[in-house]
Design a protein around this motif. Structure first.
Motif, PDB file in Angstrom:
ATOM      1  N   PRO A 291       0.800  -1.225   0.000  1.00 45.17           N
ATOM      2  CA  PRO A 291       0.000   0.000   0.000  1.00 45.17           C
ATOM      3  C   PRO A 291       0.829   1.270   0.000  1.00 45.17           C
ATOM      4  O   PRO A 291       0.266   2.361  -0.114  1.00 45.17           O
ATOM      5  CB  PRO A 291      -0.808  -0.127   1.307  1.00 45.17           C
ATOM      6  CG  PRO A 291       0.052  -0.955   2.202  1.00 45.17           C
ATOM      7  CD  PRO A 291       0.754  -1.922   1.301  1.00 45.17           C
ATOM      8  N   GLY A 292       2.167   1.157   0.127  1.00 52.81           N
ATOM      9  CA  GLY A 292       2.982   2.351   0.235  1.00 52.81           C
ATOM     10  C   GLY A 292       3.996   2.526  -0.870  1.00 52.81           C
ATOM     11  O   GLY A 292       5.026   3.156  -0.663  1.00 52.81           O
ATOM     12  N   GLY A 293       3.735   1.996  -2.059  1.00 49.89           N
ATOM     13  CA  GLY A 293       4.693   2.170  -3.146  1.00 49.89           C
ATOM     14  C   GLY A 293       4.156   1.623  -4.445  1.00 49.89           C
ATOM     15  O   GLY A 293       3.063   1.053  -4.498  1.00 49.89           O
ATOM     16  N   GLY A 294       4.928   1.814  -5.505  1.00 54.87           N
ATOM     17  CA  GLY A 294       4.531   1.325  -6.819  1.00 54.87           C
ATOM     18  C   GLY A 294       5.723   0.744  -7.550  1.00 54.87           C
ATOM     19  O   GLY A 294       6.845   0.763  -7.050  1.00 54.87           O
ATOM     20  N   THR A 295       5.483   0.227  -8.740  1.00 55.71           N
ATOM     21  CA  THR A 295       6.534  -0.368  -9.558  1.00 55.71           C
ATOM     22  C   THR A 295       6.385   0.104 -11.001  1.00 55.71           C
ATOM     23  O   THR A 295       5.423   0.791 -11.361  1.00 55.71           O
ATOM     24  CB  THR A 295       6.455  -1.906  -9.544  1.00 55.71           C
ATOM     25  OG1 THR A 295       5.313  -2.321 -10.313  1.00 55.71           O
ATOM     26  CG2 THR A 295       6.336  -2.453  -8.125  1.00 55.71           C
ATOM     27  N   ASP A 296       7.327  -0.332 -11.829  1.00 57.73           N
ATOM     28  CA  ASP A 296       7.248  -0.019 -13.256  1.00 57.73           C
ATOM     29  C   ASP A 296       5.948  -0.512 -13.888  1.00 57.73           C
ATOM     30  O   ASP A 296       5.517   0.012 -14.922  1.00 57.73           O
ATOM     31  CB  ASP A 296       8.431  -0.652 -13.994  1.00 57.73           C
ATOM     32  CG  ASP A 296       9.672   0.228 -13.961  1.00 57.73           C
ATOM     33  OD1 ASP A 296       9.541   1.445 -13.710  1.00 57.73           O
ATOM     34  OD2 ASP A 296      10.773  -0.294 -14.198  1.00 57.73           O
ATOM     35  N   GLY A 297       5.338  -1.530 -13.283  1.00 56.40           N
ATOM     36  CA  GLY A 297       4.070  -2.011 -13.807  1.00 56.40           C
ATOM     37  C   GLY A 297       3.025  -0.919 -13.906  1.00 56.40           C
ATOM     38  O   GLY A 297       2.137  -0.965 -14.763  1.00 56.40           O
ATOM     39  N   GLY A 298       3.135   0.106 -13.045  1.00 58.91           N
ATOM     40  CA  GLY A 298       2.169   1.190 -13.068  1.00 58.91           C
ATOM     41  C   GLY A 298       2.134   1.950 -14.381  1.00 58.91           C
ATOM     42  O   GLY A 298       1.082   2.448 -14.794  1.00 58.91           O
ATOM     43  N   LYS A 299       3.288   2.076 -15.031  1.00 55.82           N
ATOM     44  CA  LYS A 299       3.338   2.736 -16.340  1.00 55.82           C
ATOM     45  C   LYS A 299       3.159   1.750 -17.479  1.00 55.82           C
ATOM     46  O   LYS A 299       2.504   2.041 -18.481  1.00 55.82           O
ATOM     47  CB  LYS A 299       4.672   3.467 -16.500  1.00 55.82           C
ATOM     48  CG  LYS A 299       4.819   4.708 -15.642  1.00 55.82           C
ATOM     49  CD  LYS A 299       3.859   5.814 -16.075  1.00 55.82           C
ATOM     50  CE  LYS A 299       4.160   7.097 -15.310  1.00 55.82           C
ATOM     51  NZ  LYS A 299       3.249   8.199 -15.692  1.00 55.82           N
ATOM     52  N   ILE A 300       3.731   0.549 -17.332  1.00 54.13           N
ATOM     53  CA  ILE A 300       3.671  -0.418 -18.429  1.00 54.13           C
ATOM     54  C   ILE A 300       2.236  -0.824 -18.712  1.00 54.13           C
ATOM     55  O   ILE A 300       1.817  -0.912 -19.870  1.00 54.13           O
ATOM     56  CB  ILE A 300       4.529  -1.656 -18.110  1.00 54.13           C
ATOM     57  CG1 ILE A 300       6.013  -1.272 -18.021  1.00 54.13           C
ATOM     58  CG2 ILE A 300       4.337  -2.738 -19.166  1.00 54.13           C
ATOM     59  CD1 ILE A 300       6.908  -2.389 -17.511  1.00 54.13           C
ATOM     60  N   HIS A 301       1.444  -1.052 -17.662  1.00 55.88           N
ATOM     61  CA  HIS A 301       0.114  -1.617 -17.898  1.00 55.88           C
ATOM     62  C   HIS A 301      -0.855  -0.625 -18.520  1.00 55.88           C
ATOM     63  O   HIS A 301      -1.903  -1.019 -19.042  1.00 55.88           O
ATOM     64  CB  HIS A 301      -0.459  -2.216 -16.603  1.00 55.88           C
ATOM     65  CG  HIS A 301      -1.184  -1.255 -15.713  1.00 55.88           C
ATOM     66  ND1 HIS A 301      -0.544  -0.271 -15.013  1.00 55.88           N
ATOM     67  CD2 HIS A 301      -2.498  -1.151 -15.398  1.00 55.88           C
ATOM     68  CE1 HIS A 301      -1.434   0.405 -14.300  1.00 55.88           C
ATOM     69  NE2 HIS A 301      -2.622  -0.107 -14.525  1.00 55.88           N
ATOM     70  N   THR A 302      -0.512   0.671 -18.517  1.00 58.01           N
ATOM     71  CA  THR A 302      -1.389   1.658 -19.155  1.00 58.01           C
ATOM     72  C   THR A 302      -0.858   2.116 -20.513  1.00 58.01           C
ATOM     73  O   THR A 302      -1.402   3.042 -21.105  1.00 58.01           O
ATOM     74  CB  THR A 302      -1.571   2.884 -18.248  1.00 58.01           C
ATOM     75  OG1 THR A 302      -0.290   3.477 -17.980  1.00 58.01           O
ATOM     76  CG2 THR A 302      -2.222   2.501 -16.929  1.00 58.01           C
ATOM     77  N   ALA A 303       0.192   1.480 -21.004  1.00 59.62           N
ATOM     78  CA  ALA A 303       0.732   1.864 -22.307  1.00 59.62           C
ATOM     79  C   ALA A 303      -0.233   1.470 -23.425  1.00 59.62           C
ATOM     80  O   ALA A 303      -0.927   0.457 -23.344  1.00 59.62           O
ATOM     81  CB  ALA A 303       2.086   1.191 -22.537  1.00 59.62           C
ATOM     82  N   ASN A 304      -0.282   2.302 -24.456  1.00 58.60           N
ATOM     83  CA  ASN A 304      -1.110   2.034 -25.632  1.00 58.60           C
ATOM     84  C   ASN A 304      -2.557   1.723 -25.222  1.00 58.60           C
ATOM     85  O   ASN A 304      -3.172   2.500 -24.508  1.00 58.60           O
ATOM     86  CB  ASN A 304      -0.471   0.909 -26.460  1.00 58.60           C
ATOM     87  CG  ASN A 304       0.944   1.262 -26.875  1.00 58.60           C
ATOM     88  OD1 ASN A 304       1.191   2.355 -27.360  1.00 58.60           O
ATOM     89  ND2 ASN A 304       1.892   0.354 -26.645  1.00 58.60           N
ATOM     90  N   ARG A 305      -3.088   0.574 -25.609  1.00 61.48           N
ATOM     91  CA  ARG A 305      -4.464   0.212 -25.248  1.00 61.48           C
ATOM     92  C   ARG A 305      -4.549  -0.538 -23.923  1.00 61.48           C
ATOM     93  O   ARG A 305      -5.616  -0.955 -23.502  1.00 61.48           O
ATOM     94  CB  ARG A 305      -5.084  -0.648 -26.359  1.00 61.48           C
ATOM     95  CG  ARG A 305      -5.241   0.062 -27.701  1.00 61.48           C
ATOM     96  CD  ARG A 305      -5.810  -0.884 -28.740  1.00 61.48           C
ATOM     97  NE  ARG A 305      -7.097  -1.418 -28.334  1.00 61.48           N
ATOM     98  CZ  ARG A 305      -7.680  -2.488 -28.897  1.00 61.48           C
ATOM     99  NH1 ARG A 305      -7.034  -3.142 -29.851  1.00 61.48           N
ATOM    100  NH2 ARG A 305      -8.861  -2.893 -28.499  1.00 61.48           N
TER     101      ARG A 305
END
Length: 383
Positions: A291-305
């Motif tokens: 609950p206190g952080g994020g990963t690269d997945g946060g940007k990768i999963h919203t790429a393109n569609r």
């Protein structure tokens, strides 16, 4: 040391502050080129090796940067003030050795502050703010520090030699967050050379994760993957004072599967395929909610569609400090799990994961390949 330990040592001891990852980029390129003749890089420095040339595109990415600092000011007396690069906690900093990457060569320094002997009782109870600290490089003036080659904007990184602990499965080093993910990506690339996989695999690492997941966005835009795995670490919960709500993973308990963080909730069909694959191959795993952080997945999963993405990592003790500890078995089991997953990800399975065949009538999906294609006129119901 065996070859894997030598690689781990090189990964942890190499400097890679956010925005200054060139040394790590060069090390990773050299390692990737041992397993792939095709190396892809974006314009910020994220890098991946490619294996295969047909089928769905599968991206595995650690991040090569580490929490660090930047010289923000040189005092009249030659001390350096610091701008944090990534998340730091004041308690872990004082009296620690650091390396200033200066124009004329690397310089050793130590982080200092006002001595506790002159602090008030209330001041001693508080965590010191980083802007009250400084780096002492042994300069007697601003002019001497500049003669050493230091200038505002130079990066500063922790110093911590890699070490195998008395329990040889426990590995101590700097920047396991996230050289552990870099190691996993490299080992998957190496092992897939000996395996059939019905897809095109991209494995490597991103830049500037610790300051906003920036390289993840540019690498995902460059590759346009169909499925992605963000390779990172999580907070181990097996030290004194931790409770079940704060963290329940332990070193040696298996790789972490990220079910939640502040940047991403994993794609349901992919998540369940990962779980079933681990069970099928008797690979231990641990579920991680952060609950206190994020990963690269946060940007990768919203790429393109949108890219179905899952975080696969390992627990680590004492991250975002000068030193951390991981378990070698967790690293190896993460590699095993990812290799088995990639072997399953053919075009048909990826199509089903992406939702072209709906499985949301029942949230328990043992294997996306078992789902039946629904009539195209049926609208997906909200979950």
């Amino acid at each position: 040391m065996d070859n894997d330990l030598l690689l781990l040592q090189a990964l942890t001891e190499t400097a890679g502050p956010p925005g200054f990852e060139v040394r790590m980029h060069n090390l990773l390129r050299k390692q990737i080129e041992r397993h792939s003749a095709d190396v892809i890089s974006d314009n910020l420095g994220s890098i991946a090796g490619r294996l295969g040339d047909q089928g769905p595109k599968i991206l595995l990415a650690g991040h090569m940067d580490e929490v660090a600092f930047m010289v923000s000011h040189i005092t009249r007396d030659g001390f350096l003030r610091m701008q944090p690069l990534g998340g730091w906690w004041g308690h872990v900093l004082l009296a620690q050795r650091v390396k200033v990457i200066a124009r004329k060569g690397d310089l050793t320094g130590v982080i200092g502050s006002r001595a506790p002997h002159v602090l008030s009782i209330q001041e001693r109870k508080n965590v010191l703010e980083i802007d009250t600290m400084f780096v002492d490089i042994g300069a007697s003036s601003r002019e001497e520090a500049e003669q050493f080659g230091v200038q505002v904007g130079d990066p500063i990184v922790p110093i911590c030699p890699f070490e195998v602990l008395p329990n040889p499965r426990l590995l101590l080093g700097k920047a396991w967050d996230n050289r552990a993910g870099c190691f996993i990506a490299l080992k998957v690339l190496e092992r897939l050379r000996q395996e059939h996989h019905p897809n095109t695999v991209y494995a490597g690492a991103t830049v500037q994760e610790e300051v906003g997941l920036r390289g993840a966005q540019t690498l995902a835009n460059t590759i346009a993957p169909d499925i992605a795995f963000a390779l990172d670490v999580g907070v181990a919960g097996d030290t004194p004072g931790m409770n079940q709500q704060e963290g329940h993973s332990r070193l040696g308990g298996g790789p972490l599967l990220g079910f939640y963080d502040t940047s991403m909730i994993p794609h349901l069909n992919l998540r369940d395929l990962v779980l079933e694959t681990a069970k099928r191959h008797r690979i231990p795993y641990q579920i991680d909610l952060m609950p206190g952080g994020g990963t690269d997945g946060g940007k990768i999963h919203t790429a393109n569609r949108g890219v179905p993405t899952m975080v696969v990592g390992v627990p680590a003790r004492y991250i975002h400090s000068h030193v951390s500890i991981v378990h070698r078995d967790d690293l190896e089991n993460a590699v095993r799990l990812l290799v088995e997953l990639i072997k399953l990800l053919d075009e048909r399975t990826v199509e089903r994961i992406k939702g072209l065949a709906r499985c949301d009538h029942d949230l328990r999906v043992p294997d996306p390949a078992s789902c039946e294609r629904e009539p195209s006129e049926r609208q997906p119901s909200p979950v």
